[in-house]
Design a protein around this motif. Structure first.
Motif, short mmCIF file in Angstrom:
data_model
loop_
_atom_site.label_atom_id
_atom_site.label_comp_id
_atom_site.label_asym_id
_atom_site.label_seq_id
_atom_site.Cartn_x
_atom_site.Cartn_y
_atom_site.Cartn_z
N GLN A 64 0.83 -1.20 0.00
CA GLN A 64 0.00 0.00 0.00
C GLN A 64 0.87 1.26 0.00
O GLN A 64 0.58 2.24 -0.70
CB GLN A 64 -0.91 0.00 1.23
N SER A 65 1.93 1.24 0.76
CA SER A 65 2.84 2.37 0.82
C SER A 65 3.51 2.62 -0.52
O SER A 65 3.57 3.76 -1.01
CB SER A 65 3.89 2.10 1.91
N GLN A 66 4.00 1.57 -1.13
CA GLN A 66 4.66 1.71 -2.43
C GLN A 66 3.72 2.20 -3.51
O GLN A 66 4.09 2.96 -4.40
CB GLN A 66 5.27 0.37 -2.84
N ARG A 67 2.48 1.77 -3.43
CA ARG A 67 1.51 2.11 -4.47
C ARG A 67 0.97 3.53 -4.31
O ARG A 67 0.83 4.26 -5.30
CB ARG A 67 0.36 1.11 -4.43
N PHE A 68 0.66 3.93 -3.07
CA PHE A 68 -0.06 5.19 -2.88
C PHE A 68 0.79 6.34 -2.37
O PHE A 68 0.33 7.48 -2.31
CB PHE A 68 -1.26 4.96 -1.95
N ASP A 69 2.04 6.06 -2.00
CA ASP A 69 2.99 7.13 -1.69
C ASP A 69 4.33 6.76 -2.29
O ASP A 69 5.35 6.64 -1.59
CB ASP A 69 3.11 7.31 -0.16
N PRO A 70 4.37 6.55 -3.62
CA PRO A 70 5.55 5.95 -4.25
C PRO A 70 6.84 6.74 -4.04
O PRO A 70 7.91 6.15 -3.93
CB PRO A 70 5.16 5.90 -5.73
N GLU A 71 6.75 8.06 -3.97
CA GLU A 71 7.95 8.87 -3.77
C GLU A 71 8.22 9.13 -2.28
O GLU A 71 9.23 9.76 -1.94
CB GLU A 71 7.82 10.20 -4.50
N GLY A 72 7.32 8.68 -1.43
CA GLY A 72 7.50 8.87 0.00
C GLY A 72 7.29 10.29 0.48
O GLY A 72 7.71 10.64 1.59
N ARG A 73 6.60 11.11 -0.31
CA ARG A 73 6.42 12.51 0.08
C ARG A 73 5.58 12.63 1.35
O ARG A 73 5.88 13.44 2.22
CB ARG A 73 5.77 13.29 -1.06
N PHE A 74 4.52 11.84 1.42
CA PHE A 74 3.67 11.90 2.61
C PHE A 74 4.41 11.36 3.83
O PHE A 74 4.37 11.95 4.92
CB PHE A 74 2.38 11.12 2.37
N ILE A 75 5.11 10.25 3.65
CA ILE A 75 5.87 9.66 4.76
C ILE A 75 6.89 10.65 5.30
O ILE A 75 7.01 10.86 6.51
CB ILE A 75 6.55 8.35 4.32
N ARG A 76 7.64 11.28 4.42
CA ARG A 76 8.70 12.19 4.86
C ARG A 76 8.12 13.39 5.63
O ARG A 76 8.78 13.94 6.52
CB ARG A 76 9.52 12.67 3.68
N ARG A 77 6.90 13.79 5.29
CA ARG A 77 6.30 14.93 5.99
C ARG A 77 6.01 14.60 7.44
O ARG A 77 6.24 15.43 8.34
CB ARG A 77 5.03 15.37 5.28
N TYR A 78 5.51 13.41 7.70
CA TYR A 78 5.06 13.08 9.05
C TYR A 78 6.01 12.15 9.81
O TYR A 78 5.85 11.98 11.02
CB TYR A 78 3.65 12.47 8.99
N VAL A 79 6.97 11.56 9.12
CA VAL A 79 7.97 10.74 9.79
C VAL A 79 9.34 11.29 9.40
O VAL A 79 10.10 10.67 8.65
CB VAL A 79 7.83 9.24 9.40
N PRO A 80 9.66 12.48 9.89
CA PRO A 80 10.89 13.17 9.43
C PRO A 80 12.16 12.43 9.78
O PRO A 80 13.21 12.67 9.15
CB PRO A 80 10.81 14.53 10.14
N GLU A 81 12.13 11.52 10.76
CA GLU A 81 13.34 10.79 11.09
C GLU A 81 13.80 9.88 9.95
O GLU A 81 14.93 9.39 9.95
CB GLU A 81 13.17 9.97 12.38
N LEU A 82 12.91 9.69 8.95
CA LEU A 82 13.27 8.85 7.80
C LEU A 82 13.66 9.69 6.58
O LEU A 82 13.83 9.15 5.48
CB LEU A 82 12.10 7.93 7.43
N ASN A 83 13.81 11.00 6.75
CA ASN A 83 14.06 11.87 5.59
C ASN A 83 15.29 11.48 4.79
O ASN A 83 15.33 11.65 3.56
CB ASN A 83 14.19 13.32 6.05
#
Length: 502
Positions: free
Chosen positions: A427-446
């Motif tokens: 689901q992550s790979q499909r709907f946030d493929p570039e990780g833009r949403f993840i990086r916004r809310y999980v900045p430790e993974l930037n």
């Protein structure tokens, strides 16, 4: 809308605003102005509701308060006013009706069991005083027995319901409630200043800082911002890093916008009449309108389910699903705490839960992802997740929240089998493929490369060191192995297969 022309003319009526904080296209208000010479308006900050809220910095209370302030101003501009009381509505509405000497109280219908019980109690007390209580359909397009199966029963699956809903839809269903003649006069009694948020015992939450504009003006601005995106709604709505959805859910929840207005718009675009709204009339736009309309029909569907099957509040829609045994004990409690805090080790799940904590909003695709993760990866009872959402969502609506959680847990109105299990990495790979949403809310993974962002625990020790993110130190290791969890979930739900004799 029903024909009220044969009903006797009333001297005075009281309109009780609840989930309908607007003075336009409001059925109860329009009917009162048609049928009564004098019309009073009231909103009650119901202590029966406010006193049980766990947090006194509640965004929803701030949204309601600001919307009530705007509604009061709108009614004053029309020569009337809004009586605002802080009390138990069960007591205050009958008391106020007697005080004003009205012949009837008008309100728009609510479908939640507690609200229906409240309204029944109010109606009984009013009747004892010789005052009528009338409620009207306003927050849905169809209710009651308007959309039933050929056997005369409520639908239990969405797709055939939608087909029947669309077949029944006509112009009269979408006509604005105040499109006809209004003969009555809004009354403007001497009113004290409206209570402030602090007077109510609540603290400001900074809605403006989150980009949330309450009230009718906020609804109009939100809709205007969405219209240019409507043509691509079907393409963009599942991607949380993209502004693809309407963001109107909180306005629908509190009635600062009319469902008739939105369905009229979506239906016109679906039928290639987008030009009526200054929008393109292309095949792409029509598809955007079709998909958005389908989402609005889902809303009606869940209200219908709650109205006809109120047992879903506490139990599974499918009775056999109450036999599913959920995880309990210390390990389950630790998993639930990690899920609530956005510390599961699955980046998209964690980003979604942190978005909720930060803003009171969660993208619809992510609601499905995190709900499926809680129920089918962690094996935790859907009711616990539903309650957590109920506490934190700005747009919390019992019908939609319950329906969505039961859909995700495969205990509700879902034609798909219980063995549908979302893979959180896929689901992550499909709907946030570039990780833009993840990086916004999980900045430790930037600093994590996108190829590892969706499953960072798969990085080697050298790769972790290179990007400065050590799993288990800087970001949690996964709290569960998805493959192993899937096996346990299939066994857990196997009780349903056995019950069906398969």
């Amino acid at each position: 809308m029903s024909d009220q022309s044969s009903l006797p003319r009333l001297d005075a009526a009281l309109v009780w605003f609840r989930r309908d904080l607007r003075d336009v296209d409001n059925t109860a208000l329009a009917e009162a102005l048609r049928r009564a010479q004098r019309v009073y308006c009231v909103f009650v900050f119901d202590r029966d509701i406010l006193d049980i809220l766990p947090c006194k910095a509640d965004r929803r209370v701030e949204f309601i308060h600001a919307s009530v302030v705007e509604l009061a101003a709108a009614l004053r501009a029309r020569g009337g006013g809004l009586i605002v009381r802080e009390a138990s509505a069960r007591d205050e509405i009958p008391r106020l009706a007697r005080e004003l000497g009205v012949a009837a109280v008008f309100a728009n219908r609510d479908y939640e069991p507690a609200a229906k019980a409240r309204d029944a109690a109010v109606a009984a007390r009013l009747q004892a005083d010789g005052i009528a209580f009338e409620d009207f359909k306003d927050q849905v397009i169809f209710d009651g027995a308007e959309v039933l199966t050929q056997g005369g029963r409520p639908y239990g699956v969405f797709t055939p319901y939608r087909t029947a809903w669309l077949k029944r839809l006509g112009e009269d269903d979408l006509r604005a409630a105040d499109a006809g003649a209004e003969c009555g006069t809004l009354c403007a009694p001497a009113l004290p200043p409206l209570p402030t948020l602090v007077d109510l015992g609540f603290a400001p939450t900074g809605l403006a800082d989150l980009g949330i504009q309450p009230g009718m003006q906020g609804a109009r601005a939100t809709l205007a911002a969405f219209l240019p995106r409507l043509a691509r709604y079907h393409e963009q709505r599942d991607f949380p890093a993209v502004r693809g959805v309407s963001y109107l859910s909180v306005h629908l929840r509190f009635g600062t916008v009319s469902i008739r207005q939105l369905v009229s718009l979506a239906n016109a675009v679906r039928l290639g009449r987008g030009g009526e709204y200054g929008l393109a009339s292309t095949a792409e736009a029509a598809e955007g309108g079709r998909v958005w309309l389908s989402e609005l029909v889902w809303r009606d569907f869940y209200f219908m389910i709650l109205d006809h099957f109120p047992q879903v509040v506490a139990r599974a829609f499918k009775p056999e699903c109450d036999a599913v045994v959920w995880e309990t004990g210390a390990a389950a409690e630790a998993d639930f705490a990690a899920w609530c805090a956005g510390r599961t080790g699955y980046p998209l799940v964690d980003a979604a839960m942190r978005q909720l904590a930060h803003s009171g909003y969660m993208h619809n695709r992510l609601r499905m992802v995190v709900a499926a993760f809680l129920c089918k990866d962690l094996g935790i009872d859907w009711r616990r997740g539903e309650a957590f959402f109920a506490e934190h969502l700005n747009d919390f609506d019992l019908a939609a929240n319950n329906g969505g959680w039961q859909w995700s847990a495969s205990t509700g109105c879902d034609a798909q089998p219980w063995f549908r299990i979302f893979n959180p990495v896929t689901q992550s790979q499909r709907f946030d493929p570039e990780g833009r949403f993840i990086r916004r809310y999980v900045p430790e993974l930037n600093a994590v490369p996108v190829r590892h962002l969706h499953a960072p625990w798969l990085m080697s020790a050298a790769e972790q060191s290179a990007c400065g993110v050590v799993i288990g130190r800087d970001y949690p290791a996964p709290c569960i192995d998805h493959a192993a969890a899937r096996t346990r979930t299939l066994a857990r739900y196997g009780v349903l297969k056995a019950a069906a004799g398969e």
